[in-house]
Design a protein around this motif. Structure first.
Motif, short mmCIF file in Angstrom:
data_model
loop_
_atom_site.label_atom_id
_atom_site.label_comp_id
_atom_site.label_asym_id
_atom_site.label_seq_id
_atom_site.Cartn_x
_atom_site.Cartn_y
_atom_site.Cartn_z
N HIS A 213 7.01 -7.77 2.31
CA HIS A 213 6.87 -8.34 0.97
C HIS A 213 6.43 -7.17 0.08
CE1 HIS A 213 5.55 -12.02 3.44
NE2 HIS A 213 6.74 -12.32 2.94
N LEU A 214 7.09 -6.97 -1.04
CA LEU A 214 6.74 -5.84 -1.89
C LEU A 214 6.87 -6.19 -3.36
CD1 LEU A 214 9.69 -4.69 -2.95
CD2 LEU A 214 9.78 -3.78 -0.64
N ASP A 215 6.25 -5.39 -4.18
CA ASP A 215 6.37 -5.55 -5.63
C ASP A 215 7.58 -4.75 -6.10
OD1 ASP A 215 5.90 -4.55 -8.49
OD2 ASP A 215 4.37 -6.11 -8.30
N ALA A 216 8.56 -5.44 -6.67
CA ALA A 216 9.83 -4.80 -7.02
C ALA A 216 9.65 -3.72 -8.09
CB ALA A 216 10.83 -5.84 -7.50
N VAL A 217 8.77 -3.95 -9.04
CA VAL A 217 8.55 -2.97 -10.10
C VAL A 217 7.93 -1.69 -9.53
CG1 VAL A 217 7.32 -2.49 -12.25
CG2 VAL A 217 8.38 -4.73 -11.89
N LEU A 218 6.90 -1.86 -8.69
CA LEU A 218 6.27 -0.70 -8.08
C LEU A 218 7.21 0.01 -7.11
CD1 LEU A 218 2.65 -2.01 -7.42
CD2 LEU A 218 3.46 -0.62 -9.33
N ALA A 219 8.06 -0.76 -6.42
CA ALA A 219 9.01 -0.15 -5.49
C ALA A 219 10.02 0.71 -6.24
CB ALA A 219 9.73 -1.24 -4.70
N ALA A 220 10.54 0.20 -7.35
CA ALA A 220 11.50 0.98 -8.15
C ALA A 220 10.84 2.25 -8.67
CB ALA A 220 12.03 0.14 -9.30
N ARG A 221 9.60 2.14 -9.08
CA ARG A 221 8.87 3.31 -9.59
C ARG A 221 8.69 4.36 -8.49
NH1 ARG A 221 3.67 1.30 -12.21
NH2 ARG A 221 5.17 0.46 -13.68
N TYR A 222 8.36 3.91 -7.30
CA TYR A 222 8.15 4.83 -6.18
C TYR A 222 9.46 5.51 -5.79
CZ TYR A 222 6.43 6.50 -1.65
OH TYR A 222 6.07 7.29 -0.60
N ILE B 109 11.58 7.88 4.21
CA ILE B 109 10.42 7.49 3.41
C ILE B 109 9.31 7.06 4.34
CG2 ILE B 109 9.55 5.78 1.75
CD1 ILE B 109 12.33 5.76 0.50
N ASP B 110 8.14 7.60 4.15
CA ASP B 110 6.98 7.27 4.97
C ASP B 110 6.55 5.82 4.71
OD1 ASP B 110 4.60 8.27 6.68
OD2 ASP B 110 3.65 7.33 4.94
N LEU B 111 6.52 5.01 5.77
CA LEU B 111 6.23 3.58 5.62
C LEU B 111 4.83 3.35 5.05
CD1 LEU B 111 6.85 0.58 6.03
CD2 LEU B 111 6.12 0.82 8.41
N LYS B 112 3.86 4.05 5.57
CA LYS B 112 2.48 3.85 5.11
C LYS B 112 2.36 4.15 3.62
CE LYS B 112 -2.27 5.48 5.80
NZ LYS B 112 -3.17 6.34 6.62
N ALA B 113 2.91 5.29 3.19
CA ALA B 113 2.83 5.66 1.78
C ALA B 113 3.56 4.65 0.90
CB ALA B 113 3.41 7.06 1.58
N PHE B 114 4.72 4.17 1.38
CA PHE B 114 5.48 3.19 0.61
C PHE B 114 4.70 1.89 0.47
CE2 PHE B 114 8.66 -0.22 0.28
CZ PHE B 114 9.38 0.22 -0.82
N MET B 115 4.09 1.43 1.54
CA MET B 115 3.34 0.17 1.49
C MET B 115 2.12 0.31 0.58
SD MET B 115 3.60 -1.42 5.30
CE MET B 115 2.90 -2.97 4.73
N GLN B 116 1.45 1.42 0.65
CA GLN B 116 0.29 1.63 -0.22
C GLN B 116 0.70 1.64 -1.69
OE1 GLN B 116 -1.10 5.28 1.64
NE2 GLN B 116 -2.85 4.22 2.54
N ALA B 117 1.86 2.23 -1.96
CA ALA B 117 2.32 2.35 -3.34
C ALA B 117 2.84 1.04 -3.91
CB ALA B 117 3.41 3.42 -3.44
N THR B 118 3.30 0.13 -3.06
CA THR B 118 3.93 -1.11 -3.53
C THR B 118 3.11 -2.34 -3.22
OG1 THR B 118 5.20 -1.33 -1.46
CG2 THR B 118 6.24 -0.11 -3.27
N ALA B 119 1.86 -2.16 -2.75
CA ALA B 119 0.97 -3.27 -2.40
C ALA B 119 1.62 -4.22 -1.41
CB ALA B 119 0.52 -4.03 -3.66
#
Length: 511
Positions: A161-170, A65-75
């Motif tokens: 630190h990430l948003d769990a809801v957005l992480a699950a969605r991603y 999983i691309d770190l940059k894309a994951f961070m952008q998607a999960t704030a």
């Protein structure tokens, strides 16, 4: 006839379910094993936001999983460790950093060398030798280059630190793109055969989902492992009395810092988790010493910024499932157990459970030796984290409230008592490669709690104290100089992985 598994069914989405789907779809690629995930539209994820540990970075790498894309998607923001405030006395604070603290000396832990210098009036602080701690102190951050040769640049670690809801969605989108079948439905009945193996799930839409193996991600309900198979729960409340949490989200009032804040309160502790677009706040407390209304008032009194949702009470029972893998069912996430999030280990335990399961992966003979091996290892993981969390309470020395007075004489597991006895004798911690928390982590908490051993290792007397002190001061100065060349954490986020406005809108709409 092949005896390998042909199918795995994951029941429940959320962080645990979609982490399992993503990791298994990556690790089992080419095996021909079909992965299905069933999640109900009627059951909301707990999703209060997550603070993670460095194994989160390993999970992303393993899953490609691309770190940059994951961070952008999960704030997401970066995390270098945890700052603990008021755990000994009001106004006192210390830091638990990720990564190494100092360099070992001729076979001795760095802690021993540092301990020998502490009688010197110009001695360095323990955390002066942690690149992560110095970075956090000055709000600095940059990703470590794999080619870095400098000791400082090789030895700091970080998480998210990430948003769990957005992480699950991603993760859901990735898993589905990799072939995982998603069924949106609610389970009506679990069919179990005479051997106590799960055969299939009858859904309320009339469909039946059969599978060789099932992963229970149904949260505290534990619909499969407890409900269908009757596996009990080992309650650890006699060690850890906190049994409730209240959580709320708030607007950011400043740029996110690269660490989680855990502040001791009258009946537990509050958390503060800074994301790019909001802050997660919560209070973990013991209901025997604090009512829900008192907890809400305490939390709201500590929150900065406008609230984004109503405070939510989350009851829990600390402990773990008596068997996390039983027959053809694996419990994952909250279905397997719960340890309060003081050291941010929830996602780590999900990942560790999956990695251990893959290591002992079954075929359709379901060898009991593989199951027993797995359960023994994962039970040790839970016990290690339990002991480390208890460490924060039993060494604090606070006595200003009934809760903290209880902690002063709290019962300790034999394993923790033995660890503390060895440390207090001469500053040594037993450690194996299988354990998650390093010796430096133990030393950091104990030093933060003003716990010192009676003496150092006897062979340390062979070293010259003056020369050691000079060497340590030079090393600390080198760490500080290197860190101050790094960009500010907020600037690094803004330049390299700022959350998009689209995700900001997703975030605003989810509460």
């Amino acid at each position: 006839m092949q005896n390998t598994l042909t199918s795995i069914c994951i029941l429940g989405g959320g962080t645990a379910g979609w982490m399992a789907a993503t990791l298994l779809s990556s690790s089992l690629q080419g095996s021909g094993i079909k992965i299905t995930l069933v999640e109900s539209p009627d059951i909301a994820t707990i999703g209060v936001g997550e603070s993670t540990v460095p194994s989160m970075m390993e999970f992303l790498r393993v899953c490609q999983i691309d770190l940059k894309a994951f961070m952008q998607a999960t704030a997401a923001s970066f995390k270098l460790g945890i700052r603990f405030a008021d755990w000994t006395t009001p106004g006192d604070a210390f830091f638990h950093p990720f990564g190494a603290v100092g360099q070992d000396l001729q076979g001795f832990d760095f802690y021993q060398a540092w301990l020998k210098t502490t009688a010197d009036n110009s001695a360095t602080r323990w955390l002066d030798h942690s690149p992560s701690a110095v970075m956090a102190e000055h709000n600095r951050f940059m990703l470590r280059s794999p080619q870095a040769q400098h000791w400082v640049l090789q030895n700091y670690s970080y998480a998210l630190h990430l948003d769990a809801v957005l992480a699950a969605r991603y993760l859901r989108d990735i898993a589905i793109a990799r072939g995982v079948e998603r069924i949106e439905a609610t389970v009506d009945q679990v069919i179990v055969d005479e051997r106590q193996f799960i055969q299939s799930l009858l859904l309320t839409n009339g469909h039946c989902v059969g599978s060789d193996f099932f992963i229970d991600c149904t949260g505290f309900q534990a619909l499969l492992i407890k409900g269908a198979l009757g596996i009990g729960y080992e309650n650890w409340s006699h060690y850890l009395p906190c049994d409730r949490a209240v959580a709320v989200q708030s607007e950011n009032t400043a740029a996110p810092v690269p660490y989680t804040l855990a502040t001791a309160r009258d009946a537990g502790w509050t958390w503060k988790i800074p994301l790019q677009h909001r802050t997660g706040n919560g209070y973990v407390f013991a209901s025997r010493y604090c009512s829900d209304d008192q907890a809400v008032n305490t939390l709201l009194g500590a929150v900065q910024g406008q609230l984004l949702n109503e405070p939510r009470i989350i009851p829990f029972v600390t402990g773990r499932r008596q068997k996390i893998w039983h027959n053809n069912c694996l419990a994952l996430g909250l279905a397997s157990g719960f340890l309060e999030p003081l050291e941010s280990t929830a996602i780590h335990l999900i990942y560790k459970t999956l990695i251990r399961f893959i290591s002992d992966f079954p075929d359709r003979d379901f060898d009991v030796a593989a199951e027993a091996s797995f359960n023994q290892k994962i039970n040790s993981d839970y016990a290690e984290i339990r002991d480390f969390i208890i460490l924060h309470y039993c060494t604090s020395g606070r006595s200003d409230t009934e809760f903290w007075r209880w902690c002063n004489t709290m019962p300790l597991p034999d394993s923790l008592r033995e660890t503390l006895q060895r440390f207090h004798a001469r500053g040594q911690i037993n450690h194996t490669a299988e354990q998650f928390f390093s010796k430096d982590s133990w030393f950091s908490i104990l030093e933060g709690m003003h716990q010192r051993p009676h003496k150092c290792h006897p062979l340390m007397h062979a070293f010259n104290t003056t020369q050691l002190s000079t060497s340590l001061r030079e090393s600390a100065a080198n760490i500080h100089a290197t860190v101050m060349q790094m960009p500010l954490h907020a600037d690094y986020l803004s330049k390299h992985c700022a959350a998009t406005m689209q995700n900001h809108k997703l975030f605003e709409g989810q509460y």
